[in-house]
Design an enzyme around this catalytic site. Structure first.
Site, short mmCIF file in Angstrom:
data_model
loop_
_atom_site.label_atom_id
_atom_site.label_comp_id
_atom_site.label_asym_id
_atom_site.label_seq_id
_atom_site.Cartn_x
_atom_site.Cartn_y
_atom_site.Cartn_z
CD GLU A 171 -2.20 2.30 -3.42
OE1 GLU A 171 -3.35 2.69 -3.72
OE2 GLU A 171 -1.82 2.19 -2.24
CG ASP B 195 -1.79 1.18 1.34
OD1 ASP B 195 -2.71 1.31 0.50
OD2 ASP B 195 -1.59 1.99 2.26
#
Length: 707
Positions: free
Chosen positions: A385, A349
C-alpha cells in the site's frame, strides 16, 4: 525461583519446544533484569529470572516445560518517559515472538504504565499489576502434516485477488455450522471454498490476522470494537478471536488447515500485514508488549523530545525500522508465515512508513534491500500500500523491483472516468493498459499494478454508485472519520431508491466498473461482496462495525444473481483470453502512438486518436483495439501465445454515442460479446463489419471480438 533453569540459547527468539523442554529468549537492549512468568491453569504465577544475556537476548531453558504452557515476561529497567524508557515490571508483557495467545486484553487502569490520576499524564509510575488483564503467550507444538502442500506460485499476470475479512466472510453463511461461522475453520469449510472456486478468483487477501487489540477510549465507551484488525500486537500469532476451538494451541493448527484447504483448490493466501505501527498507541496508550520490553528500541521517538512518538500512520506510533532488531523481528515474522504457515504473499499496510529510515521515504531503504536478497521472501508475492499519512508518503509507482502496488491512481482515474469527470481520457488509457507511466521505467511489468476500484477502506461497489457523501453515523464520531472525497456518484438520488431508471443506471455502472477492472492489464482485486451488491449503507469506514453492517449478507446471492453471474463470467473470460493478462508491456510508441501494432486507439468516428485529441478535456469516449496476434511473451515451453483480437468501446458520456468501426480494421468481422446494458455476457451477439456503425448507450461499455 525455578530450580532447574538451564542457560539455553539466545536463538531463536520466543518459546521453542524441542520435545523435552522449552527455550525462552527475548530481546531488550536497555533492560536491567528480565523475568519469565509461568502461569498454571488457576492463573498462579511463577517467576524465573533469565540471567543469561547474549547480544541483548535474555534467555533460558526449562526442561519439562512443553506445549500448552502459558507465559509472559516482566522487564525491569528505568522508567524515564522523557528519555524514552518506559520499563515497569508491574506490567506483564506479551512475547513479541509468541506463536499463540490465550485471549483478549481486558481493559483496566492496570495495563497502563502510568497512573491515570496524575496531572503529568504519562510521567507517573503505575504500580498496579496487570497480569489478570493480559493474554498469556502459549508454548505450542509446531508439528503439522502438510501432506505435501507447498506454495502455489500462480503467475502474477494470471492472479485475481479477492480481498476479504476472515470473520465477515462466513459469519452469516447459512450453510456453515454456527460454531464455525466467522472462523478459520469456517473459511476452510467446503461451502466457503466452493463459492470462491465458483467465482474464479485465484487468491484471497485476508485482512489482518496477526493478533490485534481493540483500543480503549471511544470504541469501548461506544460499545464498538476494532473489527478490521489494523492494530497488531503479536506478529507471529494468528488472531485468537478467529479460532473455533477453546484450546489456544489449536489456533495455529486451524490456520494451517485453512491454508492447506485453500491450496488444495488452487487458491493462494495473501496476508494483509501491519508492520508500520502497533496497537500500543501513543504516549498515553497501554503497555502491552514492545513499550514495556524496550520502548526506545522498538519505536520511532521524537528526536528532541523522546517522551513522544513519531507518527507516520495516524495510529499513535511508528515501528523503528531503522533498528536492526526491529528489522529482524519483521523479517523473522514474514519468514515464519511463509515457511511454517505456507502463506503465498503479503500486502503491506501503509508500506511507505517502512521505508522511512530517517524521515524521507527512501526506495533504497534497508527494508527493501533485505527482502530483495532473502531467498524465501524474494520469491513470494509482495504488495505495497504505497502511501502513509506523513509528508511525502504518497509513493505510487516508486517501489522497487519485486514489488507490486495498490494502484491508487487506477482507482481514482477509473472512478472519475465513469462519473463523467473532464480531462480523464488520457490517464484512463494508461490505467487500462497497465500504468506503464508508473511501472515501466524501473523494470517492472504490468503485474506491478494491483488494479482496484474499491477496497475494504471506502465505499463498496454498490455504495460507490449509490451515495455522493459518506454516512458514517453508526461510528458515533459525527461522520468526521473516513474519506470525504470519494469520487462517487449516486446516479441522481442519495441512497436507496425505487426509481427504475436510477436503479438501471446503477446496475450499468457496477458492470462498467467490473468490466474495466477485469479487462485492464495488471492484477485485478475485488472486494468480498462487491460481486453480489453488498452495501454498508453509505458508511465508508466500517473499521469498528463488527456486525451485520460489515459482514457479508449471503442473501444477496439471490437478490443480485445477475451481478454475481456477470462477475463470474468476466473472471472466466479474462482467464480464457491471455490478451487481457499480458506479461509484457504493449510495444512501440507511447501507448496512443499511431505506429503501435498491438494496440490502437480510435475516436467514435473510426479515426485514430491524435496527440491533440488526447488533451481535450471534454472527451469521454474511446475505442481500443487489442491485438491477440501480437502477444510478445512465450508459453512455458517457448510456444507462441495467440489469442483473439478485441475492440473495446467506452462511452462515459451522459448520452448515447454512435461508433464507427475503425477504418484501419474494416476487413474484420466483429461480434458483440459484452454490453454493460445487458445483465450478462452475450452468446451469439450481433455482428458488424466494414465501416458499420453501432450505437453505444450512455455510460456503458461494449466489447467486440474479431471473428
Amino acid at each position: 525461583m525455578y530450580s532447574s533453569i538451564w542457560p539455553g540459547s539466545p536463538y531463536p527468539l520466543g518459546a521453542s519446544w524441542d520435545g523435552e523442554g522449552t527455550n525462552f529468549a527475548i530481546y531488550s537492549e536497555n533492560a536491567t533484569q528480565v523475568e519469565l512468568c509461568l502461569f498454571d491453569e488457576r492463573d498462579r504465577e511463577t517467576r524465573v529470572s533469565l540471567t543469561e544475556i547474549e547480544n541483548y537476548n535474555w534467555h533460558g531453558y526449562l526442561p519439562g516445560i512443553g506445549p500448552g504452557q502459558r507465559y509472559g515476561f516482566r522487564v525491569y529497567g528505568p522508567f524515564e518517559p522523557e528519555q524514552g524508557h518506559r520499563f515497569n515490571p508491574n506490567k506483564l508483557v506479551i512475547d513479541p515472538y509468541a506463536k499463540a495467545l490465550d485471549g483478549e486484553i481486558g481493559y483496566d487502569e492496570a495495563i497502563f504504565g502510568y497512573a491515570w490520576d496524575d496531572d503529568d499524564e504519562d510521567l507517573s509510575f503505575n504500580d498496579l499489576d496487570d497480569a489478570p488483564y493480559i493474554p498469556k503467550a502459549i508454548v505450542i507444538d509446531e508439528s503439522f502434516d502438510w501432506e505435501g502442500d507447498r506454495l502455489l506460485n500462480i503467475p502474477e499476470q494470471d492472479t485475481v485477488i479477492y480481498e476479504m475479512h476472515v470473520k465477515g466472510f462466513t459469519r452469516q453463511h447459512p450453510d456453515i455450522p454456527p460454531e464455525l461461522q466467522g472462523t478459520y475453520q469456517g473459511l476452510a469449510h467446503p461451502q466457503a471454498i466452493a463459492y470462491l472456486k465458483s467465482l474464479g478468483i485465484t487468491a484471497v487477501e485476508l485482512m489482518p490476522v496477526h493478533h490485534f487489540v481493540s483500543q480503549p477510549g471511544h470504541l469501548a465507551d461506544s460499545g464498538l470494537r476494532n473489527y478490521w484488525g489494523y492494530d497488531s500486537i503479536a506478529y507471529f500469532a494468528p488472531y485468537s478471536g478467529y479460532s473455533a476451538s477453546q484450546d489456544p494451541q489449536d489456533q495455529v493448527r486451524e490456520f494451517k488447515t485453512m491454508v492447506k484447504s485453500l491450496h488444495a483448490e488452487g487458491i493462494e493466501v495473501i496476508l494483509d500485514v501491519v508492520y508500520n505501527h502497533t496497537g500500543e498507541g501513543n504516549h498515553l496508550g497501554p503497555s502491552l508488549c514492545f513499550r514495556g520490553i524496550d520502548n526506545a528500541t522498538y519505536y520511532r521517538l521524537v528526536e528532541d523530545d523522546r517522551r513522544y512518538y513519531m507518527d507516520f500512520t495516524g495510529c499513535g506510533n511508528s515501528l523503528n525500522v531503522s533498528h536492526p532488531q526491529v528489522l529482524k523481528l519483521i523479517m523473522d515474522s514474514l519468514r515464519y508465515w511463509v515457511l511454517e504457515m505456507h502463506v503465498d504473499g503479503f500486502r503491506f499496510d501503509l508500506a511507505s512508513a517502512l521505508a522511512r529510515e530517517l524521515y524521507e521515504v527512501d526506495s533504497l531503504a534497508a527494508f527493501f534491500d533485505i527482502i530483495h536478497q532473502d531467498p524465501v521472501l524474494s520469491r513470494v508475492k509482495l504488495i505495497a500500500e504505497p502511501w502513509d499519512i506523513a509528508d511525502g508518503g504518497y509513493q505510487v509507482g516508486n517501489f522497487p523491483l519485486l514489488w507490486s502496488e495498490w494502484n491508487g491512481r487506477y482507482r481514482d482515474t477509473v472512478r472519475d472516468f465513469w462519473r463523467g469527470e473532464d480531462g480523464t481520457l488520457a490517464e484512463f488509457a494508461y490505467r487500462l493498459t497497465g500504468s506503464s507511466d508508473l511501472y515501466k521505467f524501473n523494470g517492472r511489468r504490468p503485474s506491478a499494478s494491483i488494479n482496484f476500484v474499491t477496497a475494504h477502506d471506502g465505499f463498496t461497489l454498490n455504495d460507490l454508485v449509490s451515495y455522493n457523501e459518506k454516512h458514517n453515523e453508526a461510528n458515533q464520531e459525527d461522520s468526521r472519520d473516513g474519506e470525504s472525497h470519494n469520487r462517487s456518484w449516486n446516479c441522481g438520488v442519495e441512497g436507496p431508491t425505487d426509481d427504475p431508471e436510477i436503479l438501471s443506471l446503477r446496475q450499468r455502472q457496477r458492470r462498467n466498473f467490473l468490466t474495466t477492472l477485469l479487462l485492464s492489464q495488471g492484477v485485478p482485486m475485488l472486494v468480498s461482496g462487491d460481486e453480489m451488491g453488498r452495501t454498508q449503507k453509505g458508511n465508508n469506514n466500517v473499521y469498528c462495525q463488527d456486525n451485520e453492517l460489515a459482514w457479508l449478507n449471503w442473501e444477496l446471492q439471490e437478490a443480485n444473481a445477475d451481478l454475481l453471474t456477470f462477475t463470474r463470467q468476466l473472471i472466466q473470460f479474462r482467464a480464457d483470453h491471455p490478451v487481457f493478462r499480458r506479461r509484457k508491456w504493449f510495444q512501440g510508441q507511447p501507448i496512443y502512438g499511431s505506429d503501435v501494432i498491438d494496440l490502437g486507439w480510435f475516436n467514435p468516428d473510426g479515426e485514430e486518436v491524435d496527440e491533440e485529441q488526447w488533451q481535450e478535456g471534454f472527451a469521454k469516449a474511446i475505442a481500443v483495439f487489442i491485438n491477440g496476434d501480437a502477444i510478445p511473451a512465450r508459453g512455458k515451453q517457448g510456444e507462441r501465445i495467440v489469442d483473439d483480437s478485441f475492440l473495446l468501446l467506452f462511452n462515459a458520456h451522459h448520452e448515447p454515442l454512435t461508433f464507427q468501426l475503425p477504418k484501419t480494421l474494416q476487413e474484420s468481422i466483429w461480434c458483440v460479446v459484452l454490453d454493460t446494458t445487458k445483465p450478462t455476457l452475450i452468446e451469439h451477439g450481433s455482428r458488424y463489419s466494414g465501416s458499420e456503425i453501432l450505437e453505444v448507450e450512455s455510460r456503458s461499455t461494449v466489447l467486440l471480438q474479431r471473428l
